[in-house]
Each structure stands twice: as C-alpha cells, then as structure tokens.
Design a protein around this motif. Structure first.
Motif, PDB file in Angstrom:
ATOM      1  N   GLU A  48       0.837  -1.183   0.000  1.00  0.00           N
ATOM      2  CA  GLU A  48       0.000   0.000   0.000  1.00  0.00           C
ATOM      3  C   GLU A  48       0.876   1.238   0.000  1.00  0.00           C
ATOM      4  OE1 GLU A  48       0.007  -2.404   2.196  1.00  0.00           O
ATOM      5  OE2 GLU A  48      -1.988  -3.196   2.577  1.00  0.00           O
ATOM      6  N   GLY A  49       0.440   2.246  -0.727  1.00  0.00           N
ATOM      7  CA  GLY A  49       1.238   3.445  -0.839  1.00  0.00           C
ATOM      8  C   GLY A  49       0.721   4.640  -0.088  1.00  0.00           C
ATOM      9  N   ASP A  50      -0.405   4.524   0.628  1.00  0.00           N
ATOM     10  CA  ASP A  50      -0.980   5.650   1.352  1.00  0.00           C
ATOM     11  C   ASP A  50      -1.178   5.294   2.819  1.00  0.00           C
ATOM     12  OD1 ASP A  50      -1.086   7.160  -0.899  1.00  0.00           O
ATOM     13  OD2 ASP A  50      -3.255   7.056  -1.173  1.00  0.00           O
ATOM     14  N   GLY A  51      -1.135   6.308   3.660  1.00  0.00           N
ATOM     15  CA  GLY A  51      -1.455   6.121   5.064  1.00  0.00           C
ATOM     16  C   GLY A  51      -0.331   5.489   5.860  1.00  0.00           C
ATOM     17  N   VAL A  52      -0.651   5.129   7.100  1.00  0.00           N
ATOM     18  CA  VAL A  52       0.331   4.518   7.983  1.00  0.00           C
ATOM     19  C   VAL A  52      -0.234   3.232   8.541  1.00  0.00           C
ATOM     20  CG1 VAL A  52       1.390   6.733   8.621  1.00  0.00           C
ATOM     21  CG2 VAL A  52      -0.490   5.809   9.998  1.00  0.00           C
ATOM     22  N   ALA A  53       0.658   2.389   9.061  1.00  0.00           N
ATOM     23  CA  ALA A  53       0.265   1.145   9.706  1.00  0.00           C
ATOM     24  C   ALA A  53       0.953   1.073  11.064  1.00  0.00           C
ATOM     25  CB  ALA A  53       0.662  -0.059   8.849  1.00  0.00           C
ATOM     26  N   THR A  54       0.304   0.434  12.012  1.00  0.00           N
ATOM     27  CA  THR A  54       0.867   0.273  13.342  1.00  0.00           C
ATOM     28  C   THR A  54       1.532  -1.086  13.457  1.00  0.00           C
ATOM     29  OG1 THR A  54      -0.839   1.693  14.307  1.00  0.00           O
ATOM     30  CG2 THR A  54       0.389   0.277  15.813  1.00  0.00           C
ATOM     31  N   VAL A  55       2.803  -1.093  13.868  1.00  0.00           N
ATOM     32  CA  VAL A  55       3.544  -2.329  14.096  1.00  0.00           C
ATOM     33  C   VAL A  55       4.016  -2.322  15.543  1.00  0.00           C
ATOM     34  CG1 VAL A  55       4.258  -2.566  11.696  1.00  0.00           C
ATOM     35  CG2 VAL A  55       5.692  -1.281  13.285  1.00  0.00           C
ATOM     36  N   PHE A  56       4.394  -3.500  16.037  1.00  0.00           N
ATOM     37  CA  PHE A  56       4.775  -3.629  17.437  1.00  0.00           C
ATOM     38  C   PHE A  56       6.181  -4.206  17.542  1.00  0.00           C
ATOM     39  CE2 PHE A  56       0.212  -3.695  17.200  1.00  0.00           C
ATOM     40  CZ  PHE A  56      -0.176  -2.842  18.226  1.00  0.00           C
ATOM     41  N   ASP A  57       7.030  -3.542  18.342  1.00  0.00           N
ATOM     42  CA  ASP A  57       8.405  -4.000  18.469  1.00  0.00           C
ATOM     43  C   ASP A  57       8.497  -5.154  19.459  1.00  0.00           C
ATOM     44  OD1 ASP A  57       8.317  -2.945  21.024  1.00  0.00           O
ATOM     45  OD2 ASP A  57       9.798  -1.372  20.654  1.00  0.00           O
ATOM     46  N   ARG A  58       9.713  -5.577  19.765  1.00  0.00           N
ATOM     47  CA  ARG A  58       9.908  -6.739  20.626  1.00  0.00           C
ATOM     48  C   ARG A  58       9.298  -6.551  22.012  1.00  0.00           C
ATOM     49  NH1 ARG A  58      16.088  -8.986  19.776  1.00  0.00           N
ATOM     50  NH2 ARG A  58      15.607 -10.350  17.998  1.00  0.00           N
ATOM     51  N   ALA A  59       9.267  -5.321  22.493  1.00  0.00           N
ATOM     52  CA  ALA A  59       8.725  -5.044  23.815  1.00  0.00           C
ATOM     53  C   ALA A  59       7.222  -4.803  23.779  1.00  0.00           C
ATOM     54  CB  ALA A  59       9.439  -3.846  24.428  1.00  0.00           C
ATOM     55  N   GLY A  60       6.626  -4.890  22.589  1.00  0.00           N
ATOM     56  CA  GLY A  60       5.191  -4.666  22.459  1.00  0.00           C
ATOM     57  C   GLY A  60       4.808  -3.211  22.285  1.00  0.00           C
ATOM     58  N   ALA A  61       5.799  -2.328  22.097  1.00  0.00           N
ATOM     59  CA  ALA A  61       5.503  -0.912  21.893  1.00  0.00           C
ATOM     60  C   ALA A  61       4.977  -0.682  20.485  1.00  0.00           C
ATOM     61  CB  ALA A  61       6.765  -0.078  22.118  1.00  0.00           C
ATOM     62  N   ALA A  62       3.942   0.148  20.362  1.00  0.00           N
ATOM     63  CA  ALA A  62       3.326   0.443  19.067  1.00  0.00           C
ATOM     64  C   ALA A  62       4.116   1.535  18.348  1.00  0.00           C
ATOM     65  CB  ALA A  62       1.887   0.883  19.261  1.00  0.00           C
ATOM     66  N   VAL A  63       4.359   1.315  17.054  1.00  0.00           N
ATOM     67  CA  VAL A  63       5.055   2.282  16.215  1.00  0.00           C
ATOM     68  C   VAL A  63       4.284   2.415  14.915  1.00  0.00           C
ATOM     69  CG1 VAL A  63       7.227   2.885  15.090  1.00  0.00           C
ATOM     70  CG2 VAL A  63       7.267   1.529  17.189  1.00  0.00           C
ATOM     71  N   ASP A  64       4.066   3.658  14.466  1.00  0.00           N
ATOM     72  CA  ASP A  64       3.369   3.890  13.196  1.00  0.00           C
ATOM     73  C   ASP A  64       4.398   4.096  12.081  1.00  0.00           C
ATOM     74  OD1 ASP A  64       1.001   3.746  14.518  1.00  0.00           O
ATOM     75  OD2 ASP A  64       0.679   5.914  14.634  1.00  0.00           O
ATOM     76  N   VAL A  65       4.233   3.366  10.987  1.00  0.00           N
ATOM     77  CA  VAL A  65       5.153   3.477   9.859  1.00  0.00           C
ATOM     78  C   VAL A  65       4.366   3.700   8.572  1.00  0.00           C
ATOM     79  CG1 VAL A  65       6.936   2.051  10.915  1.00  0.00           C
ATOM     80  CG2 VAL A  65       5.193   0.967   9.505  1.00  0.00           C
ATOM     81  N   SER A  66       4.999   4.351   7.624  1.00  0.00           N
ATOM     82  CA  SER A  66       4.363   4.618   6.335  1.00  0.00           C
ATOM     83  C   SER A  66       4.156   3.325   5.557  1.00  0.00           C
ATOM     84  CB  SER A  66       5.225   5.582   5.516  1.00  0.00           C
ATOM     85  OG  SER A  66       4.798   5.616   4.170  1.00  0.00           O
ATOM     86  N   ARG A  67       2.984   3.187   4.953  1.00  0.00           N
ATOM     87  CA  ARG A  67       2.695   2.018   4.123  1.00  0.00           C
ATOM     88  C   ARG A  67       3.434   2.051   2.788  1.00  0.00           C
ATOM     89  NH1 ARG A  67      -1.946  -1.050   5.391  1.00  0.00           N
ATOM     90  NH2 ARG A  67      -3.086  -0.317   7.222  1.00  0.00           N
TER      91      ARG A  67
END
Length: 390
Positions: A48-67
C-alpha cells in the motif's frame, strides 16, 4: 549505528489514516540475503502506498510506519513468509532498529542493511518511500562495506548446445557499477570464473530451467536468474514451435533476452487468516513486471485432517490427497483483477488457497507469500462457547 536505524512516522495527525483504505498500490520487488543463504528470493510484492500502519516492536511498543516505506515492505514480506522480524523502538530518537530477520541477528558491527535499486539510502527504511517498480535488497553484513553482485545472462532461452554469456556486475553502496572480475558463476551444477570483464560463458544443456547465481568473497550474492534450454521442442521454454522448413534449434541459437521477473498476485476475498460466513467466489488482484499477465491459476482445497480435497475444473473435488499435490485451475481475468467463481457457496470448514500468476514472457510466481498469494481461511459461524446465552 547500523544503516538499519529507522525513523518512524509517529505524528498523531496520521492516526486517522490507519483505518483508511489505501488508494495507491505499488508493485515492488524484495530480496532478502541472510548470512549463509537466500531467505527470500527476488519476489514481486504489492504494498500500500498511502497512510500509515501500526507495528509492534519486541517489547510490544506500538510504532506507526508509512505504508509506502521500505520498512513496511520488509515487515509484510517477513510476516507473510513466516521468517519473522525482530526490531526495537527508540521513542526518544523517533527511530526503530531491525535486529533480526529469520535466523540472523545483529551482532557487533554486523547486522541488517538495505539498498534500493543498488543504492544504500541515506535515511532509515521507514523514511524511504518506495516508488512503482523499485527493487529492494536486504542483506546481513557489515555496515556500508559490501558490494552487491548482479548476474545477467545474455539470453533466458537457449537452444541446447548453444552458448550464452553471463555478465556479472558489482555495485557499491553509491550505486557505482564495475565488472565483477573473479566472481564465481554457477549454472546449474557447472561453475566458471568471470574474466576481467566480469563475463563467464556456458553451453546450454538438456531441456528445462536451470538457475544462474554469482558469488564473490565479501560481496552480496546475486539473485538467481533462470535460463531455459530446449532441444527439438522450444515450447518447453514457452517459445513458439519452429515453422515448417525452419532451421532446427541448435548451437549458437538463443532467444533475445526478455523479462525474467515473475508477476505478483494477491488474494483479496475472502480475507486470508479470517473466518467468513459465506464464500461464493475467490477474488484477487495481479500486477505484471514488464510483460502483461497471461494467466492466473488458483488451487483451492478443503482440509480433511492432514490432507486436502482440491477443487477441479469441473467444479467437483478430488479425493483426499497430500496438500502438496496442488491442483490448479485457471481463473478469469479482467485487467488487474482475477476471479475464481464457484457453482455454490463453500461448505463450512477449513480451506486453503494458492495463487500463481504467469506473464507473457513465461515467468511464473514461485514463492508463496502467506496471507498474500497463499493462505488459509475458515467458512461458517464461529462455534458458540459452552454456556453462552442465545
């Protein structure tokens, strides 16, 4: 710090875009080279080329990254193939760092790096937006030091007994190219050393497809390229049969080099990995590389214990058989969409689907990306829990 430091997009203003349907689809390719083996061969993957997605790191912290980012492409590919991706976020710096892909984990100054179109970007992968047709390479190695190899056969279809050359190019992190003199080039089980011009010559053998790969100490191995050889029947390489009276295929005859990257397909309905109440058709999208998509084939099976019953062209189903013995039927196509209609809704139970697209140059998808062009789904309402009120 390794080049795999990613500055994440954390602006609260982007939060509204998480749920929005992406309006732009980017057809890209990705390849992942581990310390001792190719973890993901060069594969077409739409993102996908628009918007952001939420991913979770090893500690379970949420991070938003560009699609549209190279990081999101890696996240999708590793999740889909089951390799897994380990990364850690650093909120104070607005960054995350990839620590593991598959079996390879960062250690000291050695870790995961990436390049786009042979160039090592100056920004982290979550800040590197991809464009249509971009090719991304991830590799495990020391920061900025390695050179990337690319092997280019002079033809991808060669008459048996004919010769072809493989040009091996070495790219620095700045994208500068040079002949890869001394590289070891392997064609099937035959090896040769590239000369000062970075070239090795081979004789096409037998009938069928063999791969060409180049390696050199300290460099990133090349992507595997397919070379198909044929004797009396050129149709084994998706070439038209010889015209009456034409000279037979033989030494020195080779088809002109063409597109050698497979198209990419995706299942959109039903959603893979979920439960659907009713399924009346299997739908998806498909994107070409340089040649038009010629056909899309779908294997649909109902799980019966550890085996599968595959849907046949007639609409009926085979007897239970190993799920690896897939039976593909041709889907209908309309532009970038494909459809496998069903005579009646699928019965309740566990189902699995595999999709492979073939383009006009004869390239066929080889890598199944879980929850993209292959995956499982269930049909029927979820069972009620014991004691649940009606």
């Amino acid at each position: 710090m390794l080049r795999t430091t990613f500055r994440a997009t954390l602006a609260a203003a982007c939060a509204a875009g998480i749920a929005a349907a992406p309006a732009v689809a980017l057809d890209t390719t990705i390849r992942v080279e581990g310390s001792s083996a190719t973890l993901i061969p060069e594969s077409a993957i739409p993102i996908e080329g628009d918007g952001v997605a939420t991913v979770f790191d090893r500690a379970g912290a949420a991070v938003d990254v560009s699609r549209a980012s190279a990081f999101w492409q890696l996240y999708r590919a590793t999740s889909s193939t089951g390799l897994g991706l380990g990364f850690e976020s650093f909120p104070a710096f607005g960054a995350v760092m990839v620590q593991r892909v598959g079996p390879d984990e960062n250690a000291g100054t050695t870790g995961w790096q990436y390049r786009v179109n042979h160039v090592g970007p100056a920004v982290g992968a979550s800040d590197r937006a991809l464009a249509q047709g971009d090719s991304v390479l991830w590799y495990y190695g020391a920061a900025d030091g390695a050179r990337e190899l690319e092997a280019t056969p002079s033809a991808d279809r060669v008459g048996a007994g004919g010769t072809f050359t493989v040009a091996v190019t070495s790219y620095g992190a700045d994208g500068a190219a040079a002949p890869a003199a001394g590289a070891q080039v392997r064609y099937g089980d035959v090896a040769a050393t590239a000369d000062a011009a970075g070239r090795a010559t081979f004789v096409a053998r037998g009938a069928g497809v063999r791969t060409v790969v180049a390696t050199r100490a300290g460099d990133i191995r090349s992507a595997a390229r397919a070379v198909c050889s044929f004797a009396d029947d050129p149709t084994v390489c998706n070439l038209p049969p010889a015209a009456p009276g034409a000279a037979p295929a033989g030494a020195g005859q080779a088809a002109a080099r063409a597109d050698d990257v497979a198209p990419g397909s995706r299942v959109t309905r039903p959603r893979l990995g979920t439960r659907a109440r009713s399924v009346r058709a299997i739908r998806g999208v498909v994107g070409a590389d340089r040649s038009d998509v010629r056909r899309v084939d779908v294997a649909l099976a109902r799980r019966v214990g550890s085996q599968c019953r595959f849907r046949a062209r007639s609409g009926g189903y085979t007897a239970p058989r190993p799920c690896g013995r897939r039976l593909f039927v041709r889907a209908r196509q309309a532009g970038g969409n494909w459809l496998l209609p069903l005579k009646k809704p699928l019965a309740a139970g566990s189902w699995r689907v595999w999709v492979r697209a073939t383009d006009g140059a004869g390239n066929r998808e080889r890598v199944a990306l879980n929850r993209i062009n292959t995956g499982a789904f269930r049909v029927g309402d979820a069972p009620r829990r014991a004691g649940a009120r009606r």
